[in-house]
Design a protein around this motif. Structure first.
Motif, PDB file in Angstrom:
ATOM      1  N   SER A 137     -54.217  16.097  -8.750  1.00 20.46           N
ATOM      2  CA  SER A 137     -53.703  17.467  -8.859  1.00 20.46           C
ATOM      3  C   SER A 137     -52.214  17.521  -8.566  1.00 20.46           C
ATOM      4  CB  SER A 137     -54.467  18.387  -7.901  1.00 20.46           C
ATOM      5  OG  SER A 137     -55.847  18.378  -8.173  1.00 20.46           O
ATOM      6  N   CYS A 138     -51.748  16.719  -7.597  1.00 19.93           N
ATOM      7  CA  CYS A 138     -50.310  16.673  -7.316  1.00 19.93           C
ATOM      8  C   CYS A 138     -49.536  16.167  -8.539  1.00 19.93           C
ATOM      9  CB  CYS A 138     -50.041  15.765  -6.114  1.00 19.93           C
ATOM     10  SG  CYS A 138     -50.492  16.485  -4.512  1.00 19.93           S
ATOM     11  N   GLU A 139     -50.103  15.202  -9.247  1.00 19.48           N
ATOM     12  CA  GLU A 139     -49.420  14.690 -10.440  1.00 19.48           C
ATOM     13  C   GLU A 139     -49.348  15.750 -11.527  1.00 19.48           C
ATOM     14  OE1 GLU A 139     -49.857  11.024 -13.660  1.00 19.48           O
ATOM     15  OE2 GLU A 139     -51.022  11.030 -11.800  1.00 19.48           O
ATOM     16  N   ILE A 140     -50.446  16.484 -11.739  1.00 12.26           N
ATOM     17  CA  ILE A 140     -50.453  17.529 -12.762  1.00 12.26           C
ATOM     18  C   ILE A 140     -49.500  18.655 -12.378  1.00 12.26           C
ATOM     19  CG2 ILE A 140     -51.882  19.296 -13.841  1.00 12.26           C
ATOM     20  CD1 ILE A 140     -54.230  17.361 -13.638  1.00 12.26           C
ATOM     21  N   ASN A 141     -49.549  19.089 -11.123  1.00 11.47           N
ATOM     22  CA  ASN A 141     -48.647  20.151 -10.677  1.00 11.47           C
ATOM     23  C   ASN A 141     -47.200  19.693 -10.675  1.00 11.47           C
ATOM     24  OD1 ASN A 141     -50.440  22.351 -10.138  1.00 11.47           O
ATOM     25  ND2 ASN A 141     -51.192  21.224  -8.371  1.00 11.47           N
ATOM     26  N   GLY A 142     -46.953  18.420 -10.350  1.00  8.25           N
ATOM     27  CA  GLY A 142     -45.590  17.898 -10.427  1.00  8.25           C
ATOM     28  C   GLY A 142     -45.057  17.936 -11.841  1.00  8.25           C
ATOM     29  N   ARG A 143     -45.907  17.640 -12.820  1.00 11.98           N
ATOM     30  CA  ARG A 143     -45.483  17.716 -14.213  1.00 11.98           C
ATOM     31  C   ARG A 143     -45.142  19.164 -14.601  1.00 11.98           C
ATOM     32  NH1 ARG A 143     -49.921  16.087 -16.310  1.00 11.98           N
ATOM     33  NH2 ARG A 143     -49.491  13.886 -15.947  1.00 11.98           N
ATOM     34  N   ILE A 144     -45.945  20.106 -14.112  1.00 12.22           N
ATOM     35  CA  ILE A 144     -45.685  21.523 -14.413  1.00 12.22           C
ATOM     36  C   ILE A 144     -44.394  21.992 -13.742  1.00 12.22           C
ATOM     37  CG2 ILE A 144     -46.580  23.860 -14.123  1.00 12.22           C
ATOM     38  CD1 ILE A 144     -49.396  22.680 -14.254  1.00 12.22           C
ATOM     39  N   LEU A 145     -44.176  21.584 -12.486  1.00 11.89           N
ATOM     40  CA  LEU A 145     -42.962  21.985 -11.783  1.00 11.89           C
ATOM     41  C   LEU A 145     -41.718  21.376 -12.424  1.00 11.89           C
ATOM     42  CD1 LEU A 145     -44.200  21.650  -8.086  1.00 11.89           C
ATOM     43  CD2 LEU A 145     -43.887  23.757  -9.405  1.00 11.89           C
ATOM     44  N   LEU A 146     -41.843  20.155 -12.930  1.00 11.50           N
ATOM     45  CA  LEU A 146     -40.726  19.570 -13.675  1.00 11.50           C
ATOM     46  C   LEU A 146     -40.425  20.361 -14.934  1.00 11.50           C
ATOM     47  CD1 LEU A 146     -41.170  15.693 -13.522  1.00 11.50           C
ATOM     48  CD2 LEU A 146     -39.106  16.964 -12.956  1.00 11.50           C
ATOM     49  N   ARG A 147     -41.461  20.748 -15.622  1.00 12.06           N
ATOM     50  CA  ARG A 147     -41.287  21.521 -16.849  1.00 12.06           C
ATOM     51  C   ARG A 147     -40.638  22.874 -16.562  1.00 12.06           C
ATOM     52  NH1 ARG A 147     -46.655  23.871 -18.886  1.00 12.06           N
ATOM     53  NH2 ARG A 147     -46.106  25.206 -17.107  1.00 12.06           N
ATOM     54  N   ASP A 148     -41.019  23.510 -15.454  1.00 11.71           N
ATOM     55  CA  ASP A 148     -40.471  24.822 -15.111  1.00 11.71           C
ATOM     56  C   ASP A 148     -39.131  24.745 -14.392  1.00 11.71           C
ATOM     57  OD1 ASP A 148     -42.773  25.791 -16.221  1.00 11.71           O
ATOM     58  OD2 ASP A 148     -43.775  26.164 -14.300  1.00 11.71           O
ATOM     59  N   GLY A 149     -38.652  23.553 -14.068  1.00 12.01           N
ATOM     60  CA  GLY A 149     -37.363  23.408 -13.415  1.00 12.01           C
ATOM     61  C   GLY A 149     -37.370  23.680 -11.932  1.00 12.01           C
ATOM     62  N   LEU A 150     -38.558  23.734 -11.304  1.00 12.59           N
ATOM     63  CA  LEU A 150     -38.636  23.993  -9.869  1.00 12.59           C
ATOM     64  C   LEU A 150     -38.350  22.747  -9.046  1.00 12.59           C
ATOM     65  CD1 LEU A 150     -41.717  26.370  -9.826  1.00 12.59           C
ATOM     66  CD2 LEU A 150     -39.308  26.979  -9.618  1.00 12.59           C
ATOM     67  N   ILE A 151     -38.584  21.582  -9.613  1.00 12.30           N
ATOM     68  CA  ILE A 151     -38.127  20.328  -9.007  1.00 12.30           C
ATOM     69  C   ILE A 151     -37.344  19.566 -10.061  1.00 12.30           C
ATOM     70  CG2 ILE A 151     -40.045  20.167  -7.373  1.00 12.30           C
ATOM     71  CD1 ILE A 151     -41.333  18.114  -9.177  1.00 12.30           C
ATOM     72  N   SER A 152     -36.442  18.746  -9.611  1.00 10.30           N
ATOM     73  CA  SER A 152     -35.557  18.027 -10.532  1.00 10.30           C
ATOM     74  C   SER A 152     -35.802  16.531 -10.434  1.00 10.30           C
ATOM     75  CB  SER A 152     -34.092  18.342 -10.206  1.00 10.30           C
ATOM     76  OG  SER A 152     -33.766  17.878  -8.909  1.00 10.30           O
ATOM     77  N   VAL A 153     -35.218  15.820 -11.373  1.00  6.91           N
ATOM     78  CA  VAL A 153     -35.315  14.368 -11.362  1.00  6.91           C
ATOM     79  C   VAL A 153     -34.627  13.803 -10.118  1.00  6.91           C
ATOM     80  CG1 VAL A 153     -34.824  12.270 -12.659  1.00  6.91           C
ATOM     81  CG2 VAL A 153     -35.391  14.372 -13.861  1.00  6.91           C
ATOM     82  N   LYS A 154     -33.617  14.516  -9.623  1.00  2.00           N
ATOM     83  CA  LYS A 154     -32.932  14.072  -8.424  1.00  2.00           C
ATOM     84  C   LYS A 154     -33.889  14.042  -7.227  1.00  2.00           C
ATOM     85  CE  LYS A 154     -28.952  15.063  -5.474  1.00  2.00           C
ATOM     86  NZ  LYS A 154     -27.815  15.989  -5.215  1.00  2.00           N
ATOM     87  N   ASP A 155     -34.793  15.027  -7.166  1.00  3.93           N
ATOM     88  CA  ASP A 155     -35.791  15.033  -6.091  1.00  3.93           C
ATOM     89  C   ASP A 155     -36.697  13.812  -6.185  1.00  3.93           C
ATOM     90  OD1 ASP A 155     -34.849  17.465  -5.100  1.00  3.93           O
ATOM     91  OD2 ASP A 155     -36.092  18.605  -6.495  1.00  3.93           O
ATOM     92  N   ILE A 156     -37.060  13.444  -7.409  1.00  6.64           N
ATOM     93  CA  ILE A 156     -37.919  12.273  -7.599  1.00  6.64           C
ATOM     94  C   ILE A 156     -37.189  11.001  -7.185  1.00  6.64           C
ATOM     95  CG2 ILE A 156     -39.236  10.967  -9.302  1.00  6.64           C
ATOM     96  CD1 ILE A 156     -39.638  13.495 -10.870  1.00  6.64           C
TER      97      ILE A 156
END
Length: 614
Positions: free
Chosen positions: A398-417
């Protein structure tokens, strides 16, 4: 004892299986002899290097945190600082010896058991799996053990110590020892330890014959009825070995009871300090013997309760024990009343029926044990009890799926990763992403009026099918409470959409923090309630992050997200609102090429997973 239908064919099947079993046993022992030294070397050398390398840092940081903590009073803090050298010096020895014994046990039994599992139903190419299963996977998992142990020593231990330095809540007092009560505590301990050790050991020895013969009776019933450990043909020889070695288990139980009685006697000093009464300490010395006797009676299906006296040793102690309820004549009524308050009305009759069956079972004893075990096994098959590892897998998927959604919505960035992979300190991902996953699960459960937790479209964790694990209970109970709190808030769709960004971007410490966030409700009380739930969820995630396997598995999730971001950048698409340069992250690929190569093969498959899993 009646022989079941088809007993003779099953007996012949067992006898014909014996030569095949001994061949598998020889093969498993050969594989275990070859693999065990490598597994032991990896675990012992790896764990020992971590223990010795971090020992100085652990000693210094432990003394610093204990000296600076406000959770302990001055007297208790001084005693701890004086006594700390003992566990700090014994810790490395215990860790290295434990790694040696654990490595031997895992390295030997893992290939052995994998050999027998390879001939189970549903396994294709059994000959190949019999030869190869348990060899390389044992080596890989030995490396994972070292990695998880390193994470615990390098991250979890320091996190526990840092928690000691946190400020106490205003309504909580520091824990301290009253010097005036120490003479009374020592006197009660000196008297209580010999008495409890002598009486508890005597009870264990007196009832050991019952344990011996009742255990043999149960195992023989299972053997004839092909139940329990005798259900699978390949397990029959091991279960037969259990019948032979059952006396050793009885002796071990008596020794364990004798050792535990020492600590039960020492706890009498804690009762004296806690209740500020020497009389309560002496009452505990007598009561704990009765408690042990009742526990043994329940374990061996003997008479209910205990004939020994059980004085009240705690001023706030409730009358919850079996013999106390029985003496008061209110056992059935109080128990049924409690269960009726906790369950809907339509379940009252089923609860009464279950209670009557349980009472009948306790009264009749083990003569109906075989039939009850059949009903229990059938019930478990219908309920499909989940294991903790299945819930653990759901959390990271679920964290992986939600992380993909948050990346798509711009709530987390590649810099965070990148920060999470390189610096390993990205709070946005490590804490807030799992917290948002749990919050979304609670919202889904609240909207569906579920009695438990809805973790996927077709999976619901309830009190009936949830894992029977004490650690899981620590998290399951608070999550249910928060789910009920969310249900009472009467959610709106716009609030749920806005809440996703608030969990990720805000600290959620004061209601005014949401003023410019666009949250639909202006009610500060409602905002404070939501922020309190978010903070509690983040606290739960902090506790989960201290589990050794959490960090390794969460980093794998982050690597999957990073691989997908790289694939998106290669096609020129936008991820998280930012165009990723094609050469970004090359240094990460070089340092983690093994894991990332494995991950990249599953990218397209993972991208097709349903985003509404949670």
């Amino acid at each position: 004892m009646e022989f079941p239908v088809g007993f003779m064919p099953k007996l012949w099947s067992f006898i014909s299986f014996l030569p095949f079993f001994f061949l598998l046993l020889i093969l498993g022992l050969l594989k275990a002899t070859i693999i065990c030294p490598f597994a032991v070397a990896i675990i012992v050398i790896g764990n020992s290097a971590v223990i010795i390398g971090l020992w100085v840092a652990h000693v210094l940081w432990t003394y610093y945190c204990v000296a600076r903590t406000k959770r302990f009073g001055m007297v208790l803090k001084t005693l701890m600082l004086i006594c700390l050298p003992v566990p700090l010096f014994l810790g490395p020895i215990v860790g290295i010896v434990g790694s040696l014994l654990g490595g031997i046990g895992y390295g030997f039994f893992s290939p052995l058991l994998a050999t027998f599992e390879a001939v189970g139903s549903g396994v294709v190419d059994k000959f190949y799996h019999c030869m190869m299963d348990g060899c390389w996977p044992t080596i890989e998992r030995s490396c994972m053990v070292v990695q998880d142990f390193t994470n615990f020593c390098f991250h979890s231990y320091f996190s526990y110590m840092d928690e000691l330095r946190e400020n106490l809540p205003p309504d909580e007092k520091p824990l301290d020892v009253k010097l005036s009560l120490l003479p009374s505590c020592l006197l009660v301990i000196i008297i209580g330890v010999p008495i409890d050790v002598m009486l508890i050991t005597s009870i264990a020895i007196w009832k050991s014959p019952y344990m011996l013969f009742r255990g043999w009776k149960r195992l023989l019933e299972d053997l004839i009825g092909r139940e329990g450990p005798f259900l699978e043909t390949m397990c029959v020889p091991f279960a037969g070995l259990a019948i032979t070695l059952w006396p050793l288990a009885v002796v071990g139980a008596v020794i364990a009871a004798s050792i535990s009685s020492l600590f039960l006697g020492l706890y009498s000093g804690v009762i004296v300090h806690q209740e500020d009464s020497m009389k309560m300490g002496f009452a505990y010395i007598v009561a704990v013997v009765s408690l042990f006797d009742e526990y043994v009676n329940d374990l061996l299906y003997l008479r209910e309760g205990s004939c020994l006296p059980r004085p009240r040793y705690c001023r706030k102690m409730t009358m919850t024990h079996t013999h106390e309820r029985k003496n008061s004549g209110e056992s059935n009524g109080n128990d049924m009343k409690y269960k009726r308050e906790a369950k809907p009305i339509h379940e009252w009759k089923s609860l009464e029926h279950n209670d009557m069956n349980d009472m009948k079972y306790r009264r009749d004893g083990p003569q109906n044990l075989r039939f009850i075990s059949q009903q229990t096994r059938t019930l478990k098959e219908k309920l499909q009890l989940y294991k903790p590892v299945q819930v653990w897998d759901w959390l990271f998927k679920s964290c992986e799926i939600n992380g993909r959604i948050l990346l798509r919505d711009g709530l987390i960035s590649v810099k965070d990763i990148e920060e999470c992979l390189m610096k390993d300190n990205s709070k946005t991902l490590t804490i807030k992403l799992p917290a948002w996953t749990l919050l979304q699960c609670l919202l889904t459960s609240a909207k569906s009026n579920s009695d438990g937790l809805v973790i996927s479209d077709d999976t619901e964790l309830t009190s009936m099918n949830k894992p029977r694990d004490k650690v899981f209970e620590w998290f399951y109970g608070p999550l249910l409470i928060m789910k009920e709190q969310l249900k009472n808030l009467e959610w709106k769709e716009t609030e749920e959409v806005c809440l996703k960004g608030l969990v990720i971007r805000c600290k959620n410490e004061i209601p005014e923090e949401w003023d410019s966030s666009g949250f639909p409700s202006n009610d500060n009380v409602r905002r404070a309630q939501l922020q309190a739930i978010i903070r509690r969820l983040q606290g739960i995630v902090v506790s989960l992050s201290r589990i050794p396997t959490f960090r390794r598995r969460f980093r794998n999730v982050v690597k999957h997200l990073y691989v997908e971001a790289l694939h998106a950048s290669a096609s020129g698409s936008h991820v998280g609102g930012n165009l990723i340069p094609k050469n970004s992250g090359n240094y990460l690929i070089q340092s983690t090429h093994v894991d990332l190569d494995k991950s990249s093969s599953n990218v397209n498959h993972r991208a097709c997973q349903d985003e509404n899993m949670v």
